[in-house]
Design a protein around this motif. Structure first.
Motif, PDB file in Angstrom:
ATOM      1  N   CYS A 193       1.273  -1.360   0.301  1.00  0.00           N
ATOM      2  CA  CYS A 193       0.302   0.370   0.303  1.00  0.00           C
ATOM      3  C   CYS A 193       0.839   0.324  -0.084  1.00  0.00           C
ATOM      4  CB  CYS A 193      -0.847  -0.157   1.523  1.00  0.00           C
ATOM      5  SG  CYS A 193      -2.205   1.598   1.100  1.00  0.00           S
ATOM      6  N   GLU A 194       1.165   1.491  -1.279  1.00  0.00           N
ATOM      7  CA  GLU A 194       1.892   2.846  -1.161  1.00  0.00           C
ATOM      8  C   GLU A 194       1.298   3.936  -0.314  1.00  0.00           C
ATOM      9  OE1 GLU A 194       2.359   3.590  -4.974  1.00  0.00           O
ATOM     10  OE2 GLU A 194       3.702   2.073  -6.143  1.00  0.00           O
ATOM     11  N   MET A 195       2.234   5.052   0.404  1.00  0.00           N
ATOM     12  CA  MET A 195       1.798   5.879   1.021  1.00  0.00           C
ATOM     13  C   MET A 195       1.437   6.862  -0.006  1.00  0.00           C
ATOM     14  SD  MET A 195       4.838   7.630   3.999  1.00  0.00           S
ATOM     15  CE  MET A 195       3.667   8.443   5.380  1.00  0.00           C
TER      16      MET A 195
ATOM     17  N   LEU B 148      14.655  20.201  -4.870  1.00  0.00           N
ATOM     18  CA  LEU B 148      14.294  19.308  -5.383  1.00  0.00           C
ATOM     19  C   LEU B 148      13.953  18.185  -3.698  1.00  0.00           C
ATOM     20  CD1 LEU B 148      15.908  16.401  -6.780  1.00  0.00           C
ATOM     21  CD2 LEU B 148      17.516  16.551  -6.402  1.00  0.00           C
ATOM     22  N   ARG B 149      13.187  17.099  -4.346  1.00  0.00           N
ATOM     23  CA  ARG B 149      13.231  16.353  -2.952  1.00  0.00           C
ATOM     24  C   ARG B 149      13.829  14.978  -3.013  1.00  0.00           C
ATOM     25  NH1 ARG B 149       7.178  15.253  -0.782  1.00  0.00           N
ATOM     26  NH2 ARG B 149       6.863  14.207  -2.186  1.00  0.00           N
ATOM     27  N   LEU B 150      14.448  14.477  -1.526  1.00  0.00           N
ATOM     28  CA  LEU B 150      13.750  12.783  -1.792  1.00  0.00           C
ATOM     29  C   LEU B 150      14.113  12.515  -1.197  1.00  0.00           C
ATOM     30  CD1 LEU B 150      18.170  13.503  -2.958  1.00  0.00           C
ATOM     31  CD2 LEU B 150      16.653  12.923  -4.459  1.00  0.00           C
ATOM     32  N   GLY B 151      13.545  11.736  -1.146  1.00  0.00           N
ATOM     33  CA  GLY B 151      12.695  10.714  -0.246  1.00  0.00           C
ATOM     34  C   GLY B 151      13.322   9.333  -0.105  1.00  0.00           C
ATOM     35  N   TYR B 152      12.479   8.629   0.983  1.00  0.00           N
ATOM     36  CA  TYR B 152      12.876   7.121   0.977  1.00  0.00           C
ATOM     37  C   TYR B 152      11.094   6.330   1.780  1.00  0.00           C
ATOM     38  CZ  TYR B 152      14.514   2.794   3.393  1.00  0.00           C
ATOM     39  OH  TYR B 152      14.144   1.214   3.750  1.00  0.00           O
ATOM     40  N   GLU B 153      10.959   5.185   1.360  1.00  0.00           N
ATOM     41  CA  GLU B 153       9.746   4.771   2.085  1.00  0.00           C
ATOM     42  C   GLU B 153       9.986   3.230   2.930  1.00  0.00           C
ATOM     43  OE1 GLU B 153       6.068   5.208   0.173  1.00  0.00           O
ATOM     44  OE2 GLU B 153       6.822   7.412  -0.207  1.00  0.00           O
ATOM     45  N   PHE B 154       9.528   2.517   3.610  1.00  0.00           N
ATOM     46  CA  PHE B 154      10.236   1.326   3.555  1.00  0.00           C
ATOM     47  C   PHE B 154       8.403   0.558   4.455  1.00  0.00           C
ATOM     48  CE2 PHE B 154      11.714  -2.510   4.930  1.00  0.00           C
ATOM     49  CZ  PHE B 154      10.797  -3.181   6.227  1.00  0.00           C
TER      50      PHE B 154
ATOM     51  N   HIS C 162      11.213  -1.024  -0.761  1.00  0.00           N
ATOM     52  CA  HIS C 162      11.572   0.001   0.127  1.00  0.00           C
ATOM     53  C   HIS C 162      11.485   1.057  -0.585  1.00  0.00           C
ATOM     54  CE1 HIS C 162      14.411  -2.039   2.987  1.00  0.00           C
ATOM     55  NE2 HIS C 162      13.872  -3.719   1.849  1.00  0.00           N
ATOM     56  N   ARG C 163      11.644   1.982  -1.788  1.00  0.00           N
ATOM     57  CA  ARG C 163      11.026   2.572  -1.979  1.00  0.00           C
ATOM     58  C   ARG C 163      11.787   3.870  -2.150  1.00  0.00           C
ATOM     59  NH1 ARG C 163       5.429   2.496  -0.027  1.00  0.00           N
ATOM     60  NH2 ARG C 163       4.414   0.151  -1.451  1.00  0.00           N
ATOM     61  N   LEU C 164      12.470   4.190  -2.928  1.00  0.00           N
ATOM     62  CA  LEU C 164      12.904   6.063  -3.268  1.00  0.00           C
ATOM     63  C   LEU C 164      12.326   6.506  -4.321  1.00  0.00           C
ATOM     64  CD1 LEU C 164      16.889   3.948  -3.783  1.00  0.00           C
ATOM     65  CD2 LEU C 164      16.320   4.938  -2.106  1.00  0.00           C
ATOM     66  N   THR C 165      11.970   7.740  -3.697  1.00  0.00           N
ATOM     67  CA  THR C 165      11.900   8.911  -4.082  1.00  0.00           C
ATOM     68  C   THR C 165      12.145   9.807  -4.197  1.00  0.00           C
ATOM     69  OG1 THR C 165      10.082   9.561  -2.317  1.00  0.00           O
ATOM     70  CG2 THR C 165       9.327   7.814  -3.581  1.00  0.00           C
ATOM     71  N   ALA C 166      11.966  10.946  -5.570  1.00  0.00           N
ATOM     72  CA  ALA C 166      12.845  13.058  -6.525  1.00  0.00           C
ATOM     73  C   ALA C 166      11.113  13.086  -6.841  1.00  0.00           C
ATOM     74  CB  ALA C 166      13.751  11.876  -7.237  1.00  0.00           C
TER      75      ALA C 166
END
Length: 226
Positions: A36-38, A51-57, A91-95
């Motif tokens: 379920c993607e945040m 620029l916004r970088l993010g990480y989700e677990f 694990h998701r890397l977002t930009a």
């Protein structure tokens, strides 16, 4: 059938308050599917040339069997397959980059790790099968346009993009049995994605609500349910 927190593939609604997800989503019955993607894509950056970088677990353990809204007894049979367990780690890397005050682009790349086991009922025999899979998932790219901003800072934006089949699309276990599509990190399909997003900054955080629709433009693999 095991319960799953995975949203329906075509339409999902999400609402996040104080950066905590509150999602209403329907289950998808594919083996091992649980995600379920945040956030379906990068929210609109607050300023141009930012620029916004993010990480989700995300960790989704599934070890209980259900019949409707009730837990099923361990000896109950669900048919051809009796699910035993599914454990998903994402694990998701977002930009997200702001190009102008109204335009932004974003990218999201997941890495999936799943273990799954079930009992295969075949002509009276109960054969136990298990898989342990990991790999890069499908890359999501999106462009977003902010078309309305209120005096209080709330922003409405629309996005469009695509999900590329960069993830692993085939795997077998030690017995040579092919993994169900829901277990695999990649879908094998080229998906078109459109979305509508409302967001309101609050201090260094904020709240948002979004609706996203996906449509498979082409596919190389048929998703099957257990």
């Amino acid at each position: 059938m095991m319960s799953s927190g995975n949203p329906a593939p075509n339409l999902r609604l999400l609402a996040i308050a104080a950066l905590l997800p509150l999602a209403a989503a329907s289950a998808r019955g594919s083996c091992g599917a649980g995600s379920c993607e945040m956030e379906p894509s990068g929210a609109m950056p607050r300023a141009a040339r930012s620029l916004r970088l993010g990480y989700e677990f995300e960790f989704v353990p599934q070890a209980r069997r259900w019949t409707g809204r009730r837990q099923a007894p361990s000896e109950a049979s669900g048919g051809h397959h009796d699910e035993s367990y599914s454990i998903s780690r994402s694990h998701r890397l977002t930009a997200a980059a702001g190009l102008t005050p109204r335009w932004s682009v974003s990218a999201q790349l997941p890495f999936m790790s799943r273990s799954h086991g079930h009992v295969h009922n075949h002509r009276g025999a109960k054969n136990r099968d298990s898989w342990a899979l990991s790999g890069v998932g499908d890359l999501l790219l999106e462009a977003r346009y902010g078309f309305w901003r209120s005096e209080g800072g709330s922003l409405w934006s629309a996005g469009a993009g695509g999900e590329l089949p960069t993830g692993r699309r085939a795997a077998r276990n030690a017995n040579g049995d092919e993994a169900e599509a829901g277990l695999l990190p990649g879908s094998g399909s080229w998906d078109a994605v459109v979305s509508l997003l409302w967001q309101k900054p609050i201090g260094r955080g904020g709240i948002f609500a979004s609706a996203t629709r996906r449509s498979a433009a082409s596919t190389r693999r048929t998703r099957r349910s257990c």
